[in-house]
Enzyme design. Structure first.
Site, mmCIF file in Angstrom:
data_model
loop_
_atom_site.group_PDB
_atom_site.id
_atom_site.type_symbol
_atom_site.label_atom_id
_atom_site.label_comp_id
_atom_site.label_asym_id
_atom_site.label_seq_id
_atom_site.Cartn_x
_atom_site.Cartn_y
_atom_site.Cartn_z
ATOM 1 N N GLN A 250 0.826 -1.208 0.000
ATOM 2 C CA GLN A 250 0.000 0.000 0.000
ATOM 3 C C GLN A 250 0.858 1.256 0.000
ATOM 4 O O GLN A 250 2.072 1.183 0.125
ATOM 5 C CB GLN A 250 -0.904 0.005 1.243
ATOM 6 C CG GLN A 250 -0.131 -0.093 2.538
ATOM 7 C CD GLN A 250 -0.997 -0.568 3.699
ATOM 8 O OE1 GLN A 250 -2.193 -0.599 3.597
ATOM 9 N NE2 GLN A 250 -0.368 -0.939 4.808
ATOM 10 N N ASP A 304 -1.212 0.167 13.356
ATOM 11 C CA ASP A 304 -0.797 1.409 14.015
ATOM 12 C C ASP A 304 -0.668 1.247 15.527
ATOM 13 O O ASP A 304 -0.193 2.143 16.214
ATOM 14 C CB ASP A 304 -1.763 2.556 13.673
ATOM 15 C CG ASP A 304 -3.221 2.172 13.935
ATOM 16 O OD1 ASP A 304 -3.466 1.338 14.833
ATOM 17 O OD2 ASP A 304 -4.103 2.710 13.244
ATOM 18 N N ASP A 324 -0.844 -7.999 11.057
ATOM 19 C CA ASP A 324 -0.994 -6.960 10.034
ATOM 20 C C ASP A 324 -0.127 -7.349 8.845
ATOM 21 O O ASP A 324 1.006 -7.783 8.997
ATOM 22 C CB ASP A 324 -0.586 -5.595 10.581
ATOM 23 C CG ASP A 324 -1.016 -4.469 9.640
ATOM 24 O OD1 ASP A 324 -1.992 -3.783 9.960
ATOM 25 O OD2 ASP A 324 -0.373 -4.300 8.576
ATOM 26 N N ASP A 358 -0.924 -12.316 6.018
ATOM 27 C CA ASP A 358 -2.291 -12.042 5.608
ATOM 28 C C ASP A 358 -3.245 -12.648 6.623
ATOM 29 O O ASP A 358 -3.119 -13.821 7.004
ATOM 30 C CB ASP A 358 -2.558 -12.640 4.236
ATOM 31 C CG ASP A 358 -4.012 -12.442 3.849
ATOM 32 O OD1 ASP A 358 -4.331 -11.314 3.454
ATOM 33 O OD2 ASP A 358 -4.809 -13.376 4.002
ATOM 34 N N ALA A 359 -4.202 -11.854 7.068
ATOM 35 C CA ALA A 359 -5.083 -12.283 8.152
ATOM 36 C C ALA A 359 -5.879 -13.538 7.783
ATOM 37 O O ALA A 359 -6.043 -14.435 8.611
ATOM 38 C CB ALA A 359 -6.038 -11.142 8.505
ATOM 39 N N ASP A 376 -9.961 -4.887 12.457
ATOM 40 C CA ASP A 376 -9.845 -3.461 12.137
ATOM 41 C C ASP A 376 -9.213 -3.307 10.761
ATOM 42 O O ASP A 376 -8.137 -2.737 10.617
ATOM 43 C CB ASP A 376 -8.990 -2.788 13.233
ATOM 44 C CG ASP A 376 -9.058 -1.271 13.132
ATOM 45 O OD1 ASP A 376 -9.922 -0.756 12.413
ATOM 46 O OD2 ASP A 376 -8.232 -0.602 13.779
#
Lengths: 515, 544
Positions: A250, A304, A324, A358-359, A376
């Site tokens: 990203q 974060d 994450d 990867d979740a 989230d």
């Protein structure tokens, strides 16, 4: 020539030489002030609070110039050679200041040290320039004329710099390129003096190498600048872009203004430091406070560390696993001073394990059971993200959730994207969860929704909340459960891998706001 | 005929030929060439599994190595494609013992073989299965065994959602824009639209139509379709003729129908019978509790997923690299002589019964000695295919609909590409595109000759050019192009084939000893047909 006036150089050449040196005063004065402005602007971009930053930067810079002036008294020997050397150094240090600071911002914990090192170093070098130049010029002109002319050009240069910096340079070149261009000007002064004055002949060759190398380095930086900070990108954000990076997954952009710090992922706002506590308190506390005893917590997304910060308010949380996708994201929030302050160093806690994976795959593989799972993820704006809101994904979560456990999903805005929001809820229900939908108001986002899920309804607001919360309390929790008619439940499809209903709802509902 | 009597001279010549062929295939596989990419970079890649060499050897062979081994078995299955694997599964289910399988290639799998690199698994040919009609019980049962169907609600299957094709499924590049779905709708006229709607309605009517025997007009497996002449006579004319007679002339419609025939049959509108052409649209009556009736099942490795499940459950010994080249029906059983490519020797398998799961173009040579009258050979026509797997750092998006599973470009010879990673739950920036090119124009024999003479560099150039049409600037993103050439890719349902006598005759066993199964005995090369052919033939073996 100048300081060796007795060598029989014709008078007109002397005059010309003086004119050139005075022009140098003008150029270096401009450059010197530009570096100061660059440092001040960088400081307020990266650290915020522009009044303090500008004031301290200017103070330190002027003081460093003072040190430079004092040091000039120690300089003896061939003054012209000294001056040329100093020009090369000023060009290099000043020119590299902005790109270096942008590059180092993510890597160093104490950014202020880097910032003030640059300010002090540039200040000292700039402080050396004028006194040495005056000593070079003094033999050709009377003292009163010398002072008058040098300072005239010095102040004209300063005026020019202070006008073109905000009006032309920042808007058209950007900070990084401005700093690099003026570095090249400084070195150009060095090069021209070296070429013009014959007595430099002895060391011309030796100094030519560093000059060419420095110019090459600065030009390379100029070409590379777009990769350090996409210039066009800085225009796309309302606030100043202080950090941006394209990771494997990203584009991360941090911006700041006087009041707040914002994180954008692929152009979508993730949080504003001003009101993220509302979002994260509401994400974590309604579910977590209701669970008794020692708890194992899983956070999916949320690199974060802000949700983890809230989780760590509970002393009986035994462990937190954060999954994450993007290592660049978790690394940034584990190392940058400003961001560590924001997440309260949550990702550095010994209770926290950070997994970059990867979740979906991670959940399918994992065999641990968690008591509280926070989901989230970014909003379902594309098909890859849509898979992370699918019934199949929630079914997989059932396998890693303890019997009395609770999951909570951030579920976009029930006001703007009413169908999307309820689609998430219905999808969770299809995967066997009893759901508790709730919503709050976050100024940066607007009305925002979450959905809790559990195997059997057993959630209540009676338990003790941790101290120090700024938003969530018992009454607020009760009010979160009320949905006015314009956000109340609507019929939707279940989001499945093979229909991606949610992505389609989301696109339709958000389209009027983004196009 | 050339078994033991072959002279030493002939034997030497034979070995020379084999070595030459091996050399060719070796070079094809390992010499990475020097594609003249426009950026001066060489895209690595190979032509993989040049599998035709042994086949051609059988065709052209004049001599064979000495017999070194004799094996006895009850039932021998020749050919490890889907029909062979399906037959093995069925024999095992019925408790049959003493069965073995030989496969001339390096691995079983037929048109469902696949490859794998660090980015993704990817198919080398067949890559999806539409959810089947619940009436197709043997296939439904198989899908239940392997976890593709996870349960039933009132008899309607629940499909495993990891295996149902994820959304978005299909897009078409037309007029510089990627539209959703493959039926052209972007920039076409009202008249085109009306014709498309009329055709779809007609196909829908055919889907519901039943013959006087009470059977559906069009079904899968196709032998369960109605025998009613009013439908079967459609097999006598070409699909194009049917379309002309019915007043269909809209270009976008004809393009779409031709695309469908190419995609499923490797045939154009002229080489597809009207019956087969309509079968594509009117035979699918799949049902699912958790998907619509047009849903398809797919996997990164394509039908390799189904094939591996069959392979894994096959309990019988399999000898790969063993190419049958002659069959004799003797008093002591059926003698099958096979060339062992590894040991360069001949193996004789003496079987009580032989199940030939081989295409008719191979049977033609294998059964020469049996001497049975089989008129099928002059009716079969196979489409050559070229399949490329393209590994990219970055996935091609383009204007309009986002990258889908199936991506087709209007008006091209290729039938587009499939995004092999589509079913992966994680979207990586890297991807593998499986690109398909059928040769439907002209005589297949000429096309075969032409494609065998092409080098990997020729193919790379062709692939890059074709992709760049819809994705300008894709070339620098490509890190690898591998190609597989299928000389006899799939049977074409040419007019008269499906309901001609030759096909039904060719399914008849010889002497109660030699049995036949292959999708070319159905006339359309799809997984369902191969699977049911295997079941049918295995049943016959058990009954006899």
């Amino acid at each position: 020539m100048v300081n060796g006036a007795g060598d029989g150089t014709p008078v007109h050449e002397k005059k010309q030489g003086q004119g050139l040196l005075l022009f140098s005063v003008f150029v270096i004065a401009t450059c010197g002030l530009i570096y100061e402005l660059v440092a001040g602007t960088m400081a307020s971009y990266l650290l915020g609070d522009s009044v303090t930053q500008f004031s301290t930067v200017i103070g330190v810079y002027l003081f460093s110039m003072g040190i430079g002036s004092w040091l000039s008294g120690q300089v003896e020997g061939d003054l012209l050679k000294w001056f040329i050397r100093i020009e090369i150094l000023v060009g290099l240090v000043g020119g590299c200041s902005a790109p270096s600071m942008f590059l180092l911002f993510e890597h160093v914990t104490y950014f202020r040290i880097v910032l003030y090192s640059f300010v002090v170093l540039t200040g000292i070098l700039v402080g050396l320039e004028i006194p040495i130049l005056m000593r070079i010029l003094k033999s050709g002109i009377e003292f009163k004329d010398l002072v008058a002319r040098v300072f005239t050009f010095d102040y004209i240069g300063a005026l020019l710099a202070s006008l073109i910096f905000p009006l032309l340079l920042v808007p058209y070149l950007g900070l990084i390129r401005t700093s690099l261009v003026f570095g090249i000007f400084n070195i150009a002064v060095a090069a021209y003096l070296l070429y013009y004055f014959e007595e430099t002949l002895r060391y011309r060759r030796r100094l030519l190498v560093p000059i060419l190398a420095s110019v090459f380095a600065l030009l390379a930086g100029f070409v590379y600048a777009e990769r350090i900070m996409s210039y066009s990108e800085t225009l796309a954000f309302q606030d100043k872009v202080i950090y941006s990076k394209s990771t494997h997954y990203q584009r991360m952009v941090l911006t700041r203004n006087n009041r707040e710090l914002k994180l954008f992922l692929n152009g979508n706002l993730q949080f504003s430091s001003l009101d993220e506590y509302r979002y994260h308190e509401a994400l974590v506390h309604p579910g977590l406070h209701a669970l008794k005893g020692s708890k194992k917590v899983l956070v999916l997304g949320g690199g974060d560390g802000l949700a983890v910060r809230e989780v760590l308010r509970y002393p009986d949380v035994a462990s937190v696993t954060l999954v994450d996708l993007d290592p660049a994201m978790t690394q940034l929030f584990r190392s940058n001073e400003m961001l560590l302050e924001l997440n309260n160093r949550s990702l550095l806690s010994p209770k926290v394990r950070v997994v970059n994976d990867d979740a979906f795959n991670w959940v399918r593989r994992d065999t641990m059971r968690f008591d509280f799972i926070i989901i989230d993820f970014p909003d379902p704006s594309n098909y890859s993200l849509g898979k992370l809101y699918s019934s199949k994904f929630y079914e997989e979560l059932q396998h890693v959730l303890s019997d009395s456990g609770i999951i909570v999903v951030q579920a976009t805005s029930p006001l703007i994207a009413r169908k999307s929001y309820w689609c998430v809820g219905h999808t969770m229900e299809a995967a066997g969860f009893v759901i508790v939908p709730y919503h709050i108001y976050v100024p940066s986002f607007g009305e925002w929704g979450y959905i809790m899920g559990m195997r059997n309804f057993g959630w209540h607001t009676g338990a003790q909340l941790p101290r120090g919360l700024r938003f969530v309390d018992k009454d607020v929790m009760k009010s979160m459960l009320l949905f006015p008619p314009d956000m109340s439940e609507v019929a939707t499809e279940v989001n499945k891998l093979n229909n991606q209903a949610l992505v389609n709802y989301f696109e339709d509902e958000w389209a009027p706001y983004v196009h | 005929m050339f078994i033991d009597g072959a002279g030493s001279k002939d034997r030497r010549r034979f070995l020379k030929q084999v070595l030459a062929l091996a050399g060719v295939s070796f070079a094809g596989r390992y010499v990475t060439g020097c594609a003249d990419a426009s950026d001066g970079r060489v895209i690595p890649g190979d032509i993989v599994g040049a599998g035709s060499s042994i086949g051609h050897m059988i065709r052209d062979g004049r001599a064979i190595p000495a017999l070194t081994e004799e094996i006895r078995t009850g039932i021998l299955i020749i050919g490890g494609g889907i029909s062979g694997l399906s037959a093995a599964r069925w024999l095992h289910k019925k408790g049959t013992e003493n069965v073995m399988m030989v496969e001339m290639g390096e691995e079983t799998g037929g048109n469902s073989v696949f490859g794998q690199n660090k980015v993704s698994a990817y198919p080398w040919a067949a890559h999806y299965l539409p959810i089947p009609d619940v009436a197709n019980t043997s296939l439904i049962e198989f899908l239940g065994e392997i976890g593709v169907i996870t349960g039933f609600v009132d008899g309607v299957p629940i499909y495993n959602e990891y295996h149902l094709c994820h959304d978005p499924e299909e897009r078409l590049y037309i007029d510089g824009y990627w539209q959703e779905g493959l039926v052209p709708k972007f920039g076409i006229t009202r008249e085109d639209e009306a014709q498309i709607a009329r055709f779809m309605k007609q196909a829908e009517d055919y889907r519901a139509a039943k013959g006087v025997d009470g059977k559906y007009a069009f079904s899968i497996p196709l032998d369960t379709s109605s025998a009613d002449e009013q439908f079967r006579k459609l097999d006598q004319i070409s699909f194009r003729q049917f379309l002309t007679e019915n007043g269909y002339n809209a270009k976008p419609l004809l393009w779409y129908l031709e695309y469908c025939c190419k995609d499923d049959y490797g045939a154009g509108l002229d080489s597809t019978s009207a019956w087969a052409g309509l079968h594509y649209f009117a035979s699918r009556r799949g049902k699912a509790t958790n998907a619509n009736s047009s849903a398809v099942l797919t996997w990164p490795e394509g039908n390799g997923f189904l094939m591996q499940a069959l392979r894994k459950h096959n309990p019988y010994p399999v000898r790969t690299g063993l190419a049958a080249f002659n069959i004799e029906n003797t008093e002591n059983g059926v003698h099958v002589d096979c060339y062992d490519a590894g040991r360069k020797s001949t193996v004789r398998i003496v079987a009580e019964k032989v199940l030939m799961c081989t295409p008719q173009n191979v049977n033609k040579y294998l059964l020469k000695s049996v001497g049975s009258e089989r008129g099928i050979y002059e009716h079969v026509q196979y489409a050559p295919w070229v399949v490329a797997n393209i590994t990219c750092t970055g996935v091609p998006e383009g204007k309009g609909t986002a990258l889908c599973w199936d991506n087709v470009v209007y008006g091209r010879q290729s039938v587009g590409y499939v995004f092999a990673n589509h079913q992966n739950l994680v979207r990586k920036n890297e991807g593998v595109l499986t690109w398909y090119l059928p040769f439907t124009e002209g005589a297949p024999k000429e096309a075969r000759k032409a494609i065998y003479s092409k080098t990997i560099e020729d193919w790379k150039k062709l692939v890059v050019e074709d992709l760049a049409y819809a994705h300008p600037g894709i070339e620098p993103l490509i890190t690898r192009i591998d190609v597989k050439v299928w000389g006899h890719g799939m049977i074409q349902p040419v007019p008269g084939y499906v309901w001609g006598n030759a096909r039904s005759e060719a399914m008849q066993a010889i002497d109660g000893r030699i049995f036949f199964a292959h999708s070319d005995l159905s006339g359309i090369s799809i997984f369902e047909e191969a699977f049911s052919q295997g079941v049918r033939a295995a049943e016959e073996v058990l009954r006899t």
